[in-house]
Design a protein around this motif. Structure first.
Motif, PDB file in Angstrom:
ATOM      1  N   ARG A  46       0.811  -1.211   0.000  1.00  0.00           N
ATOM      2  CA  ARG A  46       0.000   0.000   0.000  1.00  0.00           C
ATOM      3  C   ARG A  46       0.851   1.271   0.000  1.00  0.00           C
ATOM      4  N   LYS A  47       2.052   1.151  -0.530  1.00  0.00           N
ATOM      5  CA  LYS A  47       2.901   2.323  -0.712  1.00  0.00           C
ATOM      6  C   LYS A  47       2.601   3.006  -2.042  1.00  0.00           C
ATOM      7  N   VAL A  48       2.029   2.248  -2.981  1.00  0.00           N
ATOM      8  CA  VAL A  48       1.580   2.774  -4.269  1.00  0.00           C
ATOM      9  C   VAL A  48       0.094   2.465  -4.386  1.00  0.00           C
ATOM     10  N   PRO A  49      -0.770   3.479  -4.446  1.00  0.00           N
ATOM     11  CA  PRO A  49      -2.218   3.219  -4.420  1.00  0.00           C
ATOM     12  C   PRO A  49      -2.807   2.707  -5.727  1.00  0.00           C
ATOM     13  N   TYR A  50      -2.108   2.914  -6.854  1.00  0.00           N
ATOM     14  CA  TYR A  50      -2.665   2.529  -8.150  1.00  0.00           C
ATOM     15  C   TYR A  50      -1.674   1.650  -8.907  1.00  0.00           C
ATOM     16  N   LEU A  51      -2.218   0.685  -9.608  1.00  0.00           N
ATOM     17  CA  LEU A  51      -1.383  -0.193 -10.440  1.00  0.00           C
ATOM     18  C   LEU A  51      -2.033  -0.321 -11.809  1.00  0.00           C
ATOM     19  N   VAL A  52      -1.355   0.180 -12.840  1.00  0.00           N
ATOM     20  CA  VAL A  52      -1.828   0.063 -14.214  1.00  0.00           C
ATOM     21  C   VAL A  52      -1.160  -1.162 -14.828  1.00  0.00           C
ATOM     22  N   CYS A  53      -1.940  -2.069 -15.364  1.00  0.00           N
ATOM     23  CA  CYS A  53      -1.356  -3.334 -15.799  1.00  0.00           C
ATOM     24  C   CYS A  53      -2.095  -3.916 -16.993  1.00  0.00           C
ATOM     25  N   THR A  54      -1.467  -4.912 -17.593  1.00  0.00           N
ATOM     26  CA  THR A  54      -2.099  -5.720 -18.630  1.00  0.00           C
ATOM     27  C   THR A  54      -2.408  -7.087 -18.023  1.00  0.00           C
ATOM     28  N   SER A  55      -2.720  -8.059 -18.867  1.00  0.00           N
ATOM     29  CA  SER A  55      -3.055  -9.390 -18.364  1.00  0.00           C
ATOM     30  C   SER A  55      -1.855 -10.099 -17.745  1.00  0.00           C
ATOM     31  N   THR A  56      -0.657  -9.493 -17.825  1.00  0.00           N
ATOM     32  CA  THR A  56       0.504 -10.093 -17.163  1.00  0.00           C
ATOM     33  C   THR A  56       0.294 -10.187 -15.653  1.00  0.00           C
ATOM     34  N   ILE A  57      -0.668  -9.460 -15.132  1.00  0.00           N
ATOM     35  CA  ILE A  57      -0.916  -9.446 -13.698  1.00  0.00           C
ATOM     36  C   ILE A  57      -1.361 -10.812 -13.189  1.00  0.00           C
ATOM     37  N   ILE A  58      -1.842 -11.688 -14.071  1.00  0.00           N
ATOM     38  CA  ILE A  58      -2.330 -12.997 -13.619  1.00  0.00           C
ATOM     39  C   ILE A  58      -1.246 -14.069 -13.693  1.00  0.00           C
ATOM     40  N   GLU A  59      -0.070 -13.726 -14.181  1.00  0.00           N
ATOM     41  CA  GLU A  59       0.975 -14.727 -14.405  1.00  0.00           C
ATOM     42  C   GLU A  59       1.773 -14.977 -13.130  1.00  0.00           C
ATOM     43  N   GLY A  60       1.195 -15.726 -12.229  1.00  0.00           N
ATOM     44  CA  GLY A  60       1.892 -16.104 -11.005  1.00  0.00           C
ATOM     45  C   GLY A  60       2.094 -14.951 -10.044  1.00  0.00           C
ATOM     46  N   VAL A  61       1.283 -13.898 -10.174  1.00  0.00           N
ATOM     47  CA  VAL A  61       1.432 -12.722  -9.319  1.00  0.00           C
ATOM     48  C   VAL A  61       0.303 -12.699  -8.295  1.00  0.00           C
ATOM     49  N   ASN A  62       0.639 -12.518  -7.032  1.00  0.00           N
ATOM     50  CA  ASN A  62      -0.349 -12.441  -5.976  1.00  0.00           C
ATOM     51  C   ASN A  62      -0.548 -10.983  -5.596  1.00  0.00           C
ATOM     52  N   THR A  63      -1.699 -10.428  -5.955  1.00  0.00           N
ATOM     53  CA  THR A  63      -1.980  -9.024  -5.683  1.00  0.00           C
ATOM     54  C   THR A  63      -3.123  -8.901  -4.690  1.00  0.00           C
ATOM     55  N   VAL A  64      -3.152  -7.773  -4.009  1.00  0.00           N
ATOM     56  CA  VAL A  64      -4.180  -7.494  -3.016  1.00  0.00           C
ATOM     57  C   VAL A  64      -4.847  -6.187  -3.410  1.00  0.00           C
ATOM     58  N   ALA A  65      -6.016  -6.251  -4.042  1.00  0.00           N
ATOM     59  CA  ALA A  65      -6.674  -5.056  -4.555  1.00  0.00           C
ATOM     60  C   ALA A  65      -8.102  -4.945  -4.023  1.00  0.00           C
ATOM     61  N   LYS A  66      -8.502  -3.726  -3.688  1.00  0.00           N
ATOM     62  CA  LYS A  66      -9.880  -3.482  -3.272  1.00  0.00           C
ATOM     63  C   LYS A  66     -10.772  -3.251  -4.482  1.00  0.00           C
ATOM     64  N   ASN A  67     -10.245  -2.543  -5.477  1.00  0.00           N
ATOM     65  CA  ASN A  67     -11.011  -2.237  -6.682  1.00  0.00           C
ATOM     66  C   ASN A  67     -10.224  -2.637  -7.929  1.00  0.00           C
ATOM     67  N   VAL A  68     -10.910  -3.183  -8.906  1.00  0.00           N
ATOM     68  CA  VAL A  68     -10.320  -3.516 -10.196  1.00  0.00           C
ATOM     69  C   VAL A  68     -11.135  -2.813 -11.275  1.00  0.00           C
ATOM     70  N   VAL A  69     -10.469  -2.037 -12.105  1.00  0.00           N
ATOM     71  CA  VAL A  69     -11.120  -1.373 -13.237  1.00  0.00           C
ATOM     72  C   VAL A  69     -10.642  -2.049 -14.511  1.00  0.00           C
ATOM     73  N   VAL A  70     -11.551  -2.700 -15.239  1.00  0.00           N
ATOM     74  CA  VAL A  70     -11.214  -3.382 -16.487  1.00  0.00           C
ATOM     75  C   VAL A  70     -11.524  -2.422 -17.626  1.00  0.00           C
ATOM     76  N   TYR A  71     -10.444  -1.876 -18.219  1.00  0.00           N
ATOM     77  CA  TYR A  71     -10.631  -0.844 -19.240  1.00  0.00           C
ATOM     78  C   TYR A  71     -11.212  -1.425 -20.522  1.00  0.00           C
ATOM     79  N   ASP A  72     -10.660  -2.545 -20.996  1.00  0.00           N
ATOM     80  CA  ASP A  72     -11.227  -3.215 -22.155  1.00  0.00           C
ATOM     81  C   ASP A  72     -10.992  -4.717 -22.019  1.00  0.00           C
TER      82      ASP A  72
END
Length: 386
Positions: A46-72
């Motif tokens: 929680r040192k960075v409040p926003y994370l802009v990403c592509t589908s690479t975020i699902i490749e073995g990455v464990n993230t903790v997010a309250k909100n997810v915005v799916v742009y397309d």
């Protein structure tokens, strides 16, 4: 762009530092792996409040997010599979962090299609890819598969050994290379029979064959448009012995209207997708073909294994290059070469890493922060100065 001791800090040159100053992390395939891990740690802490990403975020990455915005709903030019799409949505809300997560969708999601996964263990049909059959011992082939493999061998003038070694490449592409070599054997026997480190002419020749015959489109997608250009990128990395110098060369030699940030992103894409991945594999395809063609005619043959391995490790010691997987940027690993090398094994490098006094290292504040994170995760009992 921030420089120190002749090294360029890529995070600032590419604009990622500017995003970070505004509380935005970035995660996509073009971002160096070490920085991807850094941004994930910053986001999860929680040192960075926003994370802009592509589908690479699902490749073995464990993230903790309250909100997810799916742009397309697209991945490159294709529509995401529903399974991948749901995986992205599933990043919202995690037990012990956010009991309820929210998902905001700005485009209609992919159609929900039921699917099943088959495990064709031991199953061999007429549609089974030849690349799979060529990887199996003859004793494991069913009669129909033996016929297909025998038919492939009978129709090609390349040896079964070569076709098996290059099973991931189409026979037509391999034979196109072989035909060109045979059409001017006097020239190619000189240019292809190198071992160890190629000369400029030898590297240019093999890069030309790779570019024209082994999936030109893949190179163009990564901003490499000729064999000569491919050879330039490889030689610039090898001779300069520094990814920072290479990136500066790409920035200084960029064609307008490309910006410095465009040039950095393109250079990193070439490093990751071409030099470290595609080129070593394609080089060994040519290696097998030249052994087959030249050896069968009594000419000396080359051996490209050493150069392929060096390119795969970005012309760095393999044990040093492997630190990128642990979250240490390649440029930082280069700066630590004198204190971590020589070393015969990765375990030796990691032990030395854990004993370093970070404050005494000639690193930037950002690099020290990364080092503290990585060493703290690898050796949680070590007390590190803030």
């Amino acid at each position: 762009m921030s420089t120190r001791s002749g090294r360029t800090s890529v995070v600032f040159a590419s604009g990622l530092g500017n995003a970070l100053l505004h509380g935005i992390g970035v995660h996509h395939g073009g971002v160096p792996r070490a920085l991807q891990q850094y941004f994930i740690r910053q986001f999860n802490d929680r040192k960075v409040p926003y994370l802009v990403c592509t589908s690479t975020i699902i490749e073995g990455v464990n993230t903790v997010a309250k909100n997810v915005v799916v742009y397309d709903r697209r991945k490159s030019k294709s529509v995401l599979e529903h399974f991948t799409y749901k995986n992205i949505e599933g990043r919202a809300g995690r037990m012990n962090h956010y009991f309820v997560g929210k998902v905001y969708v700005l485009e209609a999601p992919p159609t929900d299609k039921s699917f099943s996964v088959e495990f064709p263990v031991g199953v061999q049909r007429e549609t089974t890819p030849l690349s799979l059959l060529l990887s199996l011992p003859d004793d494991d082939l069913r009669p129909i598969s033996k016929e297909r493999v025998a038919d492939l061998f009978s129709k090609s003038f390349l040896s079964p050994l070569t076709l098996r070694a290059n099973r991931h490449v189409s026979r037509d592409a391999q034979e196109a290379v072989a035909n060109e070599v045979l059409s001017n054997i006097a020239r190619w026997r000189v240019l292809l029979s190198w071992t160890g480190i190629p000369s400029g002419a030898e590297l240019g020749a093999v890069c030309d064959l790779i570019f024209r015959h082994l999936n030109t489109a893949a190179f163009r997608e990564n901003d490499v448009f000729s064999g000569d250009q491919l050879a330039w990128h490889i030689n610039e990395l090898r001779v300069g012995n520094s990814i920072s110098k290479y990136i500066r060369s790409c920035v200084n030699g960029r064609r307008l209207p490309a910006t410095p940030s465009d040039a950095v992103e393109s250079a990193l894409r070439v490093v990751r997708n071409i030099v470290c991945q595609r080129f070593p594999r394609d080089l060994m395809v040519i290696d097998a073909i030249q052994r087959d063609i030249l050896g069968a005619r009594g000419f000396p043959v080359g051996n490209y294994a050493l150069f392929a391995e060096q390119a795969e490790n970005l012309f760095m010691p393999a044990t040093l290059f492997a630190l990128d997987e642990y979250g240490i940027p390649i440029q930082t690993a280069e700066a630590l070469r004198n204190v971590l090398m020589p070393a015969d094994a990765l375990d030796d490098v990691l032990k030395r890493l854990g004993s370093l006094n970070i404050q005494q290292l000639q690193l930037s504040g950002f690099e020290r922060e990364i080092m503290r994170d990585v060493i703290g995760n690898l050796f949680p009992r070590i007390g590190l100065p803030s």
